[in-house]
Write a protein that holds these residues in place. Structure first.
Motif: not given
Length: 381
Positions: A35, A37, A305, A365, A368, A375
Motif C-alpha cells: 500500500w 500512501v 485503505r 498508517i 494499516a 487490503v
C-alpha cells in the motif's frame, strides 16, 4: 484476455496499447509494492517545479528535513513534478539533482512517482528567478509543462522526445522510482489562463496528441515501473466508455495502473471508486484532501485503505505555493491566512497545522501496515 472496453481497439491497431501491462502483471506488481500512501511534494521554499529543481534554488538539506517529517507520518511515497525546460537547460545537472533527490527520499524510506507533463496553472513557464507569491493566492506561481508556446505548436512535440527518453531511460530500472505519471490533468482546460479562445477550444485535442506520442516513447523504453495518467474532470461520469470524455477514456484504457483526482466528500469519493473499479487494475488517487469540502484524512483515508487504493494528498508543508489557501483565492482576496486550511499538513517550522490530524495519520498508517491482509484489490466487473 478480454479488454476492459468492448469498443477498445486491438493492440495491433493501437501502438500505444501494444505494451500495456496485463491485469495479471499489475496485480503482481501491486502485491510486491504494498500500500502506497504519501503526498504531492514540493519543498516550502519553492513556488513551482522550476524553483524546486533549478541549481540555484535546489536545496537538498531542506528536502531531507521535510521528507523526514513525511517519513514520521508513515508516508512511503511522494508525487513530484519535473519540467522539460530543466532538461533543455542542463540535462546532466538535472539528472544529478534527481539522483540526489531520490537518494534522500530512499534514505527516508520513500519511493517517488514522477510527473513528466502538467496542463495546469501558468501557461508561460520561464527559467531563471521565479516570481514572488501573490499574497495568499493558491498556487500563484505554478507553471505548465509544456507551456502554451509548445503545446499550441504540434510540430514542436518531437522536440520533447529527448526530455522524456532521457529521464525515463535513465531511471527505467531504478526501484526508487515507483510509477511514471505521464501527464497531470490534460483534461483540465484551465481556461482562465488563456487569451486565445481558439486554443482553449482545442487544448484537449492538443493534449491528447502529445500524450499519445509520450506513451509511444515510454513504451519503447520499457521501464520496470508502470505508467499512469491522471484525469481531473470532477463533473464527469467515469462509469463507462460512453459517459467519460474521449481524453479521459484514453487515459484510463492506456494506463497500466489507474489514477484519478478527487476532492469530493466521502460519498463522492465512493462513487469515483465504484466507477473506476470496473478496470480491475490497481488504483491511485494522486490528488485528494481539501478540508472545506469534507475531504479530510479521517474521512477519506479509511476508504482508500479498504479498497487498496494508493493515496497522495495535495500539499505537505505550507510555503511559497500557498496551497493552504483555497482555490477561490484567485477571485476573492484573503488578507489573513484562512482559519481552515485548504491543503497542506505542516508549517515551515515543522509545526502541525492540526496535531490531531497528524496523530491520526501516524496511528492509522501504522495500524494499516501491521495488517496488510485487510487490503482489497479491485477485480474486473
Amino acid at each position: 484476455m478480454q479488454t476492459n472496453h468492448h469498443n477498445a481497439p486491438r493492440p495491433e491497431q493501437d501502438p500505444e496499447l501494444s505494451y500495456r501491462w496485463s491485469i495479471e502483471k499489475t496485480a503482481e506488481w501491486q502485491a510486491r509494492t504494498g500500500w502506497l500512501v504519501g503526498c504531492n511534494f514540493v519543498p516550502h521554499n519553492a513556488i513551482n517545479q522550476l524553483e524546486m529543481w533549478q541549481a540555484e534554488t535546489f536545496d537538498p538539506f531542506l528536502i531531507d528535513k521535510e521528507l523526514s517529517w513525511a517519513a514520521g507520518l508513515g508516508f512511503n511515497t511522494i508525487r513530484v513534478f519535473l519540467h522539460h525546460l530543466l532538461w533543455e537547460q542542463d540535462s546532466k545537472g538535472f539528472l544529478e539533482r534527481i539522483e540526489l533527490f531520490l537518494s534522500i527520499a530512499e534514505k527516508n524510506g520513500i519511493r517517488t512517482m514522477f510527473v513528466l507533463f502538467d496542463a495546469v496553472w501558468d501557461p508561460n513557464p520561464k527559467l531563471g528567478k521565479q516570481r514572488e507569491p501573490k499574497h495568499n493566492v493558491h498556487n500563484s506561481g505554478w507553471v505548465q509543462c509544456p507551456g502554451y508556446d509548445v503545446l499550441n505548436s504540434p510540430e514542436r512535440y518531437d522536440d520533447l522526445y529527448e526530455y522524456v527518453h532521457g529521464i525515463v531511460n535513465h531511471f527505467k530500472h531504478d526501484p526508487r522510482v515507483v510509477i511514471w505519471d505521464l501527464y497531470n490533468e490534460p483534461d483540465n482546460m484551465n481556461l482562465a489562463s488563456y487569451k486565445d479562445d481558439n486554443y482553449s477550444r482545442h487544448k484537449a485535442e492538443l493534449s491528447l496528441e502529445l500524450l499519445k506520442k509520450t506513451i509511444r516513447w515510454v513504451r519503447g523504453i520499457g521501464p520496470d515501473q508502470p505508467i499512469t495518467m491522471a484525469p481531473w474532470q470532477e463533473v464527469e461520469d467515469w462509469s463507462s466508455d460512453t459517459t467519460a470524455s474521449v481524453l479521459d477514456n484514453y487515459m484510463f484504457t492506456h494506463s497500466d495502473v489507474i489514477s484519478f483526482h478527487c476532492y469530493a466528500n466521502a460519498e463522492g469519493m465512493k462513487k469515483r471508486i465504484e466507477q473506476l473499479s470496473r478496470f480491475g487494475r490497481p488504483m491511485f488517487c494522486t490528488e485528494y484532501m481539501a478540508r472545506p469540502f469534507g475531504n479530510t484524512f479521517q474521512e477519506i483515508l479509511p476508504l482508500f485503505r479498504e479498497h487498496g487504493i494508493g493515496a497522495y494528498n495535495w500539499g505537505f508543508v505550507a510555503g511559497k505555493s500557498q496551497t493552504h489557501c483555497p482555490w477561490d483565492s484567485w477571485q476573492k482576496p484573503y488578507e489573513q491566512e484562512p482559519e481552515l486550511w485548504f491543503h497542506d499538513i505542516f508549517r515551515a517550522n515543522g509545526e502541525a497545522y492540526r496535531p490531531e490530524e497528524v496523530d491520526f495519520l501516524r496511528s492509522f498508517i501504522a495500524a494499516a501496515r501491521t495488517n496488510p491482509a485487510a487490503v482489497q484489490v479491485a477485480t474486473p466487473a
